[in-house]
Design a protein around this motif. Structure first.
Motif, short mmCIF file in Angstrom:
data_model
loop_
_atom_site.label_atom_id
_atom_site.label_comp_id
_atom_site.label_asym_id
_atom_site.label_seq_id
_atom_site.Cartn_x
_atom_site.Cartn_y
_atom_site.Cartn_z
N UNK A 122 -10.21 -23.38 16.06
CA UNK A 122 -10.13 -24.58 16.89
C UNK A 122 -10.84 -25.75 16.21
N UNK A 123 -12.02 -25.46 15.65
CA UNK A 123 -12.76 -26.53 14.97
C UNK A 123 -11.98 -27.06 13.79
N UNK A 124 -11.28 -26.16 13.11
CA UNK A 124 -10.49 -26.57 11.96
C UNK A 124 -9.40 -27.56 12.40
N UNK A 125 -8.69 -27.20 13.47
CA UNK A 125 -7.63 -28.11 13.95
C UNK A 125 -8.23 -29.43 14.39
N UNK A 126 -9.39 -29.35 15.03
CA UNK A 126 -10.01 -30.58 15.52
C UNK A 126 -10.40 -31.48 14.35
N UNK A 127 -10.80 -30.87 13.24
CA UNK A 127 -11.22 -31.70 12.11
C UNK A 127 -10.03 -32.49 11.57
N UNK A 128 -8.81 -31.94 11.74
CA UNK A 128 -7.64 -32.70 11.29
C UNK A 128 -7.40 -33.89 12.20
#
Lengths: 519, 307
Positions: A122-128
């Motif tokens: 989730x954090x990865x997607x949010x960073x995008x």
């Protein structure tokens, strides 16, 4: 015609027999808490009466009893309960190991939590999303890189833990093989002792207890059955494999156990549970993780590239190669690309002159991508500027439009894109779904398996306990009973002694008191 | 159940039951201490999949809320800029009307021209406004000054692609206006995708040169163009307002969704404390009872009563 001293013999027999019974009662009480002990009884019978039929038998009414003797000392035990116990024990052994492994898997998965794989993704997607807000920024790119590293780290760590778990299980099978061999050796040597003792007509009760206890212990580790031969030996079998026969035992090894499992002879017990755990649960979970990783990196997805995007020169999408003016899209284009890696290659990095994005995830050892070797592209690791976010170039010579963030937006939506996992499935074909769907299904499956194993373990434990209770109820030492017996035997002994005294007095009368008239 | 009961049977059974009571207590204690009824996947395999979904959705939803806030501030900033442009245009119009009057002496016209020149510079400055370090009126060329030349401001073609924000899954909203949309496309005669004679900079340039040459009637000819540009700017503001409304609606929706998801997550994951507390209390009582009974059961046998 009876002897004068007949009654003394009768009293003596009684004394001896009651003493033997008392002795056995003492033995029972002493072993009330001994594991595997079976209570013993002295079997008393009235001894052979006087005067067998014959021509010269007297005409006195008979037959006159000659007292008591004990024919044997035997164990009170039901073989049926033993085999039932061992049968249930192997089931319990297998399920308890499976439940244990699945619990370990649950710990490795670490869900629900705010630190598990789900949260990291989730954090990865949010960073995008962050990158799409500031596509010109190197800071946002570094954030993407760090969250991506967290993703690869999480996958790597999970894969490593799974490998360790698998290796641990293999090691444990080795330990169990040793334990089995020790038990088998002891059983075969007990076999010999029992045969020798029972050949002389006695019952080797305590040795038999030891042997049965070993069988009980063994039945938890592997499925064993025993057949008793005429001379009292146990022939021990695992399925169709003979382990102990005729004073000899066949040692098992990790390999032979593995082969027995494959051949179906090993069908229960802890070793069975270990092999299932390792080759089914852990292996399946590893495989699913690898599929997830490959789907994320390379699985077929369908994306719509917005109008205005300029495709990298010479890129081939859905079998059409784009170059020259065709690169600039005048209307949205829907194409199938290979996962996040394929998507990332549609955009441009921050490099000048324009450079199409490379793969995003790569294996760090050159082999096929797995959860264990998953890493970021080496360029991105070295310089976050290699992360692409723009899909547009302009002017001559071409320059990247850094304010364009079409790619960052597409990737920020990746978590909801349907990936065709069958295009990368390691092993069995898998349906379509998003990364999150797939991860959820893995966790759900694990939950179902663990729940089932826990339930089966509890059930098997209850059955084992029940059978054991029944066995205890037959064979266990009851102190109350032993105490009553003790009282009973003591009284019998006392009475026999009194009888002896009585006879003594009678004889005294005859020997010393008679024929002394007028003395 | 059993024909023959021995001390061993009783002890084993007691141990088993005490153990079971203990493990039940442990389960309830875990729920109490974590406040969650799902602590591992096997606690509720179906629930866990929902729980994971809600958690992911919530986390994304929070991110969308941030996007919505960012989009709203972009739109607000644009709106402020447009209102500034409107003020400038109003002033230009006053001056132009004043200048179109034949009775003005040349000195006055020069003064008016000078002020309009200043206003044009002001407009160019507005056109080069930056929001968080990005030029707002140059489409996706956020790192390029749109109106780098004061003299050629009228002929400038700005980038026409939008800056979008994802405000919900699959829904994006354009937050920027291009310079050409606000100030107009280059006037006739310049090669451009579109020509507009009411380009604000062009109109201002015309007014200034006419004022300087004293051609007052030509100045009044520009007034309708000024009006039409003003109308276009107002239309842009109206559209901006509509977008702000949409963003606000979305914000409201995301908040509602947040509440819904939180409720659902709580229903799926959270232990019902009252329920668990009562169960735990009952269990504790049973456990203590089993212990005290155990203490009585283990001890006596016939041995204790024989002399």
């Amino acid at each position: 015609m009876r002897s004068t001293f007949h009654a003394i013999e009768t009293a003596k027999r009684s004394l001896f027999t009651q003493q033997a019974a008392l002795q056995t009662t003492g033995h029972n009480v002493a072993n009330a808490n001994t594991v595997g002990y079976t209570r013993q009884v002295v079997n008393m019978t009235a001894s052979k009466p006087m005067e067998a039929i014959g021509m010269s038998s007297s005409t006195t009414p008979g037959q006159l009893g000659t007292g008591v003797e004990f024919s044997s000392i035997t164990r009170i035990r039901e073989n049926f309960l033993d085999s039932q116990f061992r049968n249930e024990n192997k089931t319990h052994g297998s399920w308890s190991i499976q439940a244990d492994t699945l619990q370990k898997l649950e710990t490795i998965v670490n869900e629900p939590s705010d630190t598990g794989l789900r949260a990291v993704l989730d954090n990865f997607w949010k960073s995008w999303h962050d990158l799409s807000e500031n596509p010109e920024d190197i800071t946002a790119r570094k954030l993407v890189r760090e969250t991506a590293k967290a993703v690869t780290d999480a996958f790597n760590q999970t894969a490593r833990q799974l490998e360790e778990l698998s290796a641990d299980i293999t090691e444990n099978i080795g330990v169990k093989a040793n334990q089995i061999n020790t038990s088998l050796e002891t059983i075969s040597s007990l076999n010999l002792q029992i045969r020798k003792i029972e050949g002389l007509g006695d019952n080797a009760n305590d040795l038999r207890d030891q042997r049965d206890l070993l069988m009980d212990e063994l039945s938890k580790v592997i499925n064993v059955t025993s057949v008793e031969t005429n001379d009292g030996e146990y022939q021990v079998m695992m399925g169709g494999t003979v382990l102990v026969d005729n004073g000899e035992f066949t040692p098992v090894t990790v390999e032979s156990l593995q082969a027995s499992f494959a051949g179906g002879d090993l069908s229960g017990g802890e070793v069975h549970g270990m092999i299932i755990s390792r080759d089914q649960y852990v292996a399946n979970y590893q495989q699913q993780l690898n599929t997830l990783v490959n789907g994320l990196a390379n699985g077929d997805i369908t994306v719509t590239i917005p109008a205005g995007a300029v495709l990298p020169d010479g890129i081939t999408l859905d079998n059409i190669t784009y170059s020259g003016t065709a690169r600039t899209l005048t209307s949205p284009l829907t194409v199938t690309v290979k996962g996040l890696n394929g998507l990332h290659q549609l955009g441009y990095t921050m490099m000048d002159p324009p450079q199409a994005g490379g793969t995003f995830f790569a294996s760090n050892d050159g082999g096929p991508l797995t959860a264990g070797n998953m890493s970021l592209n080496a360029n991105i690791l070295a310089d976050a500027g290699y992360i692409a976010s723009s899909m547009r170039t302009t002017g001559t010579p071409e320059a990247v439009v850094k304010g364009n963030k079409d790619l960052a937006m597409l990737i920020s939506q990746f978590s909801e894109m349907k990936i065709d996992f069958s295009s990368v499935a390691v092993g069995a074909a898998t349906a379509q779904g998003s990364v999150n769907d797939f991860f959820r299904s893995i966790v759900g499956q694990l939950g179902v398996e663990a729940e089932e194993a826990n339930r089966q373990t509890t059930n098997a434990k209850i059955v084992v306990d029940q059978v054991d209770s029944r066995r205890q109820s037959v064979s266990g030492v009851s102190l109350d009973e032993e105490m009553s017996n003790m009282v009973k035997f003591q009284h019998a002994y006392n009475a026999a002694a009194r009888f002896m005294t009585t006879i003594d007095e009678t004889l005294d009368r005859i020997i010393n008191g008679m024929g002394t008239v007028g003395r | 159940m059993l024909g023959r009961v021995t001390q061993g049977t009783i002890t084993n059974q007691l141990l088993r039951n005490i153990n079971r009571n203990m493990s039940q207590m442990q389960g309830l204690q875990e729920q109490l201490s974590t406040g969650m009824k799902i602590n591992r996947p096997s606690d509720d395999p179906v629930g866990i999949t929902y729980s994971l979904r809600y958690r992911s959705d919530l986390s994304l939803n929070e991110r969308y809320q941030e996007n919505v806030n960012s989009a709203a501030s972009w739109l607000d900033f644009n709106d402020t800029l447009l209102s500034q442009v409107g003020d400038v245009v109003k002033r230009v119009k006053e001056l132009a009307i004043q200048g179109s009057n034949d009775t003005n002496p040349n000195v006055a016209l020069d003064n008016i021209a000078a002020e309009i020149k200043q206003l044009k510079e002001q407009l160019v400055e507005i056109g080069n406004s930056q929001f968080k370090g990005k030029y707002v009126f140059n489409g996706q060329f956020t790192d390029e000054k749109p109106y780098d030349s004061l003299a050629n401001a009228a002929g400038k073609i700005t980038d026409d692609l939008g800056i979008e924000y994802m405000i919900s899954s699959g829904i994006s909203i354009k937050v920027n206006l291009t310079g050409n949309e606000v100030f107009g496309f280059p006037p006739t005669g310049v090669t451009a995708p579109q020509n507009e004679d009411d380009n604000l900079f062009n109109v201002l340039d015309q007014i200034i040169s006419n004022l300087e040459s004293g051609n007052t009637s030509a100045v009044s000819d520009q007034l309708p163009l000024l009006d039409s540009r003003m109308d276009k700017i107002l239309t842009q503001r109206a559209e901006l307002g509509a977008r702000v409304n949409r963003v606000e609606l979305m914000e409201q929706r995301l908040q509602d969704l947040n509440l819904n998801l939180t409720t659902l997550q709580s229903k799926t994951e959270d232990a019902e404390i009252e329920d668990v507390l009562i169960k735990a209390k009952v269990n504790e009582t049973i456990y203590q009872a089993s212990l005290s009974v155990g203490a009585k059961v283990i001890q006596p046998s016939l041995v204790d009563f024989l002399r």
